[in-house]
Enzyme design. Structure first.
Site, PDB file in Angstrom:
ATOM      1  N   SER A 243      81.980  -1.895 -92.825  1.00  0.00           N
ATOM      2  CA  SER A 243      83.788  -2.755 -92.229  1.00  0.00           C
ATOM      3  C   SER A 243      84.195  -1.666 -93.471  1.00  0.00           C
ATOM      4  O   SER A 243      84.135  -1.889 -94.486  1.00  0.00           O
ATOM      5  CB  SER A 243      83.832  -4.031 -92.053  1.00  0.00           C
ATOM      6  OG  SER A 243      83.469  -4.767 -93.653  1.00  0.00           O
TER       7      SER A 243
ATOM      8  N   GLY B 261      84.657   3.087 -90.353  1.00  0.00           N
ATOM      9  CA  GLY B 261      84.607   4.603 -91.012  1.00  0.00           C
ATOM     10  C   GLY B 261      85.256   5.646 -90.263  1.00  0.00           C
ATOM     11  O   GLY B 261      85.565   5.555 -90.255  1.00  0.00           O
ATOM     12  N   SER B 262      85.085   6.450 -91.899  1.00  0.00           N
ATOM     13  CA  SER B 262      85.288   7.608 -91.796  1.00  0.00           C
ATOM     14  C   SER B 262      84.518   8.216 -90.946  1.00  0.00           C
ATOM     15  O   SER B 262      82.863   8.182 -90.775  1.00  0.00           O
ATOM     16  CB  SER B 262      85.220   8.118 -93.126  1.00  0.00           C
ATOM     17  OG  SER B 262      84.541   8.565 -93.896  1.00  0.00           O
ATOM     18  N   THR B 263      84.733   9.835 -90.522  1.00  0.00           N
ATOM     19  CA  THR B 263      83.511  10.394 -89.291  1.00  0.00           C
ATOM     20  C   THR B 263      82.683  11.554 -90.947  1.00  0.00           C
ATOM     21  O   THR B 263      81.459  11.134 -90.304  1.00  0.00           O
ATOM     22  CB  THR B 263      84.355  11.913 -88.687  1.00  0.00           C
ATOM     23  OG1 THR B 263      85.486  11.071 -87.943  1.00  0.00           O
ATOM     24  CG2 THR B 263      83.197  12.313 -88.370  1.00  0.00           C
ATOM     25  N   GLY B 264      83.308  11.459 -91.321  1.00  0.00           N
ATOM     26  CA  GLY B 264      81.979  12.006 -92.408  1.00  0.00           C
ATOM     27  C   GLY B 264      81.051  10.769 -93.091  1.00  0.00           C
ATOM     28  O   GLY B 264      79.977  11.635 -92.979  1.00  0.00           O
TER      29      GLY B 264
ATOM     30  N   CYS C  37      93.275   3.445 -86.544  1.00  0.00           N
ATOM     31  CA  CYS C  37      92.569   4.771 -86.577  1.00  0.00           C
ATOM     32  C   CYS C  37      92.409   5.409 -85.230  1.00  0.00           C
ATOM     33  O   CYS C  37      93.143   6.767 -84.706  1.00  0.00           O
ATOM     34  CB  CYS C  37      90.802   4.455 -86.344  1.00  0.00           C
ATOM     35  SG  CYS C  37      90.497   3.140 -85.511  1.00  0.00           S
TER      36      CYS C  37
ATOM     37  N   GLU D 132      82.622   3.820 -85.162  1.00  0.00           N
ATOM     38  CA  GLU D 132      83.557   3.530 -84.935  1.00  0.00           C
ATOM     39  C   GLU D 132      84.361   4.666 -85.170  1.00  0.00           C
ATOM     40  O   GLU D 132      84.588   3.871 -87.084  1.00  0.00           O
ATOM     41  CB  GLU D 132      84.369   2.889 -84.279  1.00  0.00           C
ATOM     42  CG  GLU D 132      85.798   3.025 -83.025  1.00  0.00           C
ATOM     43  CD  GLU D 132      87.035   2.606 -84.408  1.00  0.00           C
ATOM     44  OE1 GLU D 132      87.954   4.009 -84.614  1.00  0.00           O
ATOM     45  OE2 GLU D 132      87.845   1.680 -85.118  1.00  0.00           O
TER      46      GLU D 132
ATOM     47  N   GLU E 270      92.779  14.712 -89.732  1.00  0.00           N
ATOM     48  CA  GLU E 270      93.906  13.015 -89.888  1.00  0.00           C
ATOM     49  C   GLU E 270      93.778  12.519 -91.156  1.00  0.00           C
ATOM     50  O   GLU E 270      93.315  13.379 -92.364  1.00  0.00           O
ATOM     51  CB  GLU E 270      92.570  12.255 -89.301  1.00  0.00           C
ATOM     52  CG  GLU E 270      92.848  10.859 -89.352  1.00  0.00           C
ATOM     53  CD  GLU E 270      90.912   9.837 -89.733  1.00  0.00           C
ATOM     54  OE1 GLU E 270      91.362   8.773 -89.137  1.00  0.00           O
ATOM     55  OE2 GLU E 270      90.250  10.515 -89.259  1.00  0.00           O
TER      56      GLU E 270
END
Length: 542
Positions: free
Chosen positions: A187, A264-267, A326, A292, A424
């Site tokens: 999370s 969290g982050s896309t990476g 986000c 997400e 972002e």
């Protein structure tokens, strides 16, 4: 027991006002004072037992970073292995527990969150994550209790879906089984409710969970875990594991990994996906990956829009909770004919926005979460100040002398592909591009193609054809699409939340679509009058 169990109909928890003189305002102030005085040392929770490793991390107040609010123990490889074993032991009973008994645990948790724990959770979110009273109320207290109540309702609806009986003499059933193994819930810091839901929704469906909260979200997550235990959650169903991300790969490569529930982050999510892919032959089942991730959320404005409505939505959508959502509005496309009016209204409203300590209820914004976030935002604003294609039209000031404060900043760019229109930032920075009025549909296509994300977006217009064009051409640009509204604030039960592209798997938290990912169906056919011989009529002689 015998009976077709009906669950209480879910309703969204009413949002308290915290207006001057209200009882809730005074109660929240008392909780803020109490939590400041505790100096907690937060343990892990494994198999229902508190574990202290001696490897400590600090929790600092973002708007008062010289103050250590609490410390927390970090899980390492040994504790992670213990948690896997505790999860496995709990699964044997929890996976077989009747659904209405699982439901009762989380319905009780919802009552605790909206009742006796309400001010504690809100105060913890304010101090640990620098949220205002209003922002803490709508998500820590209200949204988390909504997730749990609607989750129970959605679970029962899922279980009620059963197959037909076209064949004679047969009874067909669907068994909604929990996944085999554990679900790893990861999370973020920015929403207390997300941490609770990432762990609770798979558990509601009979799974056992290993929960790693973000280091900057441990304080409020600790109290959520306390609520779950007080609500009667059996030992080992959810195991609470703060710690360093580098140590968590042990869980991602474990044969018992049944799924990952991530925000969290896309990476970070891509790294998780690559790790699972590289180890796919080691798992007992194919792990479910639900994530997400990031967003570069847009506001598309048509010349028919109301400038005051647009400005209000931009101020709230871009700058509430310091833009650390986000779904926050971070880029806007505005027709040149409307910009003068929108800019004037933006200046008027932003001049009244106060930034500072969230314990002063007159402040609309608090601090960004930590030094790393602050430096990212400060350097991005400096980049815009020094770039020929950008102009700061409001804000641009950063100050970390006491807290990590970034003024609400509006940047005007002449380049629709300007870096801050694409990347972002996760902070209170809104970048605006002005387009020629006659190039509306061309700009819609530009908006769709500019960012890799696809989370939220808005169209502002009173012209119905303009709205229809945006709805069509931006169909895949946002999983949550708003008409004449800000890009934030999805409500559980009304607007299932999630996006695709680089924004995640779009499994819609708070809805049945998400819960379905945490169950594995078994089809059961019972033949009531089985045949007694192998022959069919076609085998008979003429």
């Amino acid at each position: 027991m015998n009976g077709v169990v009906v669950v209480p109909p879910p309703k969204n928890e009413p949002v308290l006002s915290y207006a001057p003189g209200s009882l809730e305002r005074e109660a929240l102030r008392r909780s803020l004072k109490e939590l400041r005085s505790l100096h907690l040392e937060i343990p892990l929770v494994i198999g229902g037992k508190e574990i202290r490793t001696g490897r400590l991390g600090e929790i600092r107040i973002p708007h008062e970073h010289g103050t250590v609010l609490a410390t927390y123990h970090k899980a390492g490889p040994e504790e992670l292995r213990q948690a896997v074993e505790a999860s496995r032991a709990a699964w044997e009973t929890w996976s077989r527990t009747p659904w209405h008994h699982r439901a009762s645990v989380f319905l009780r948790a919802a009552e605790l969150i909206s009742g006796p724990y309400r001010m504690t959770l809100n105060a913890a979110t304010m101090l640990g994550q620098s949220k205002t009273a209003h922002q803490a109320e709508i998500e820590a207290a209200c949204e988390l209790s909504d997730f749990l109540r609607f989750g129970v309702h959605n679970m029962r609806q899922i279980y009620s879906v059963q197959p037909g009986h076209q064949g004679e003499g047969a009874w067909n059933r669907l068994d909604y089984r929990p996944l085999e193994g554990f679900v790893f819930a990861i999370s973020p810091f920015n929403f207390t409710a997300i941490g609770g839901n990432l762990s609770a929704s798979p558990a509601l469906m009979g799974n056992t969970i290993l929960w790693k909260p973000a280091s900057t979200g441990v304080f409020s997550s600790h109290f959520v875990m306390r609520v779950f235990l007080e609500a009667g959650l059996p030992d080992g169903v959810i195991n609470f594991l703060p710690g360093d991300s580098k140590d968590m790969e042990l869980l991602l490569t474990h044969p018992d990994l049944a799924g990952v529930h991530f925000t969290g982050s896309t990476g970070a999510f891509r790294r998780i996906w690559k790790t699972v892919a590289a180890n796919i032959e080691t798992y007992k089942n194919y792990p479910r990956l639900v994530g997400e991730t990031g967003g570069k959320d847009f506001a598309m404005v048509h010349a028919s829009a109301d400038p005051q409505v647009v400005a209000t939505a931009l101020v709230r959508g871009a700058f509430e909770y310091q833009g650390q959502k986000c779904s926050a509005t971070s880029r806007a496309y505005i027709p040149k004919s409307l910009w003068g009016s929108v800019e004037e209204e933006l200046h008027s409203q932003l001049s009244r926005v106060k930034v500072g300590d969230i314990e002063d209820f007159g402040n609309f914004m608090g601090a960004v979460i930590d030094k790393t976030s602050y430096e990212t935002l400060r350097s991005s604003i400096a980049y815009a100040k020094n770039h020929q294609d950008a102009t700061i039209v409001h804000g641009g000031t950063c100050d970390d002398s006491r807290g990590f404060f970034v003024e609400p900043t509006v940047i005007l760019t002449t380049d629709p592909k300007f870096r801050l229109m694409e990347e972002e930032l996760f902070g209170p920075v809104l970048t605006v591009y002005l387009y020629d009025d006659e190039k509306y549909e061309e700009t819609l296509r530009l908006c769709d193609a500019t960012s890799p994300y696809g989370l939220t977006g808005s169209i502002f217009a009173t012209d119905r054809q303009a709205i229809l064009a945006a709805e069509d051409l931006l169909r895949h640009a946002a999983g949550n699409f708003y008409i004449n509204d800000k890009t934030t604030g999805a409500m559980v039960g009304d607007q299932p939340f999630g996006g695709a592209r680089a924004s995640g798997t779009n499994d819609k938290v708070g809805a049945s679509y998400n819960l379905l990912r945490w169950t594995s169906l078994r089809t059961i056919k019972e033949l009531l009058l089985p045949p007694r011989d192998f022959t069919y009529p076609f085998l008979q002689s003429e």
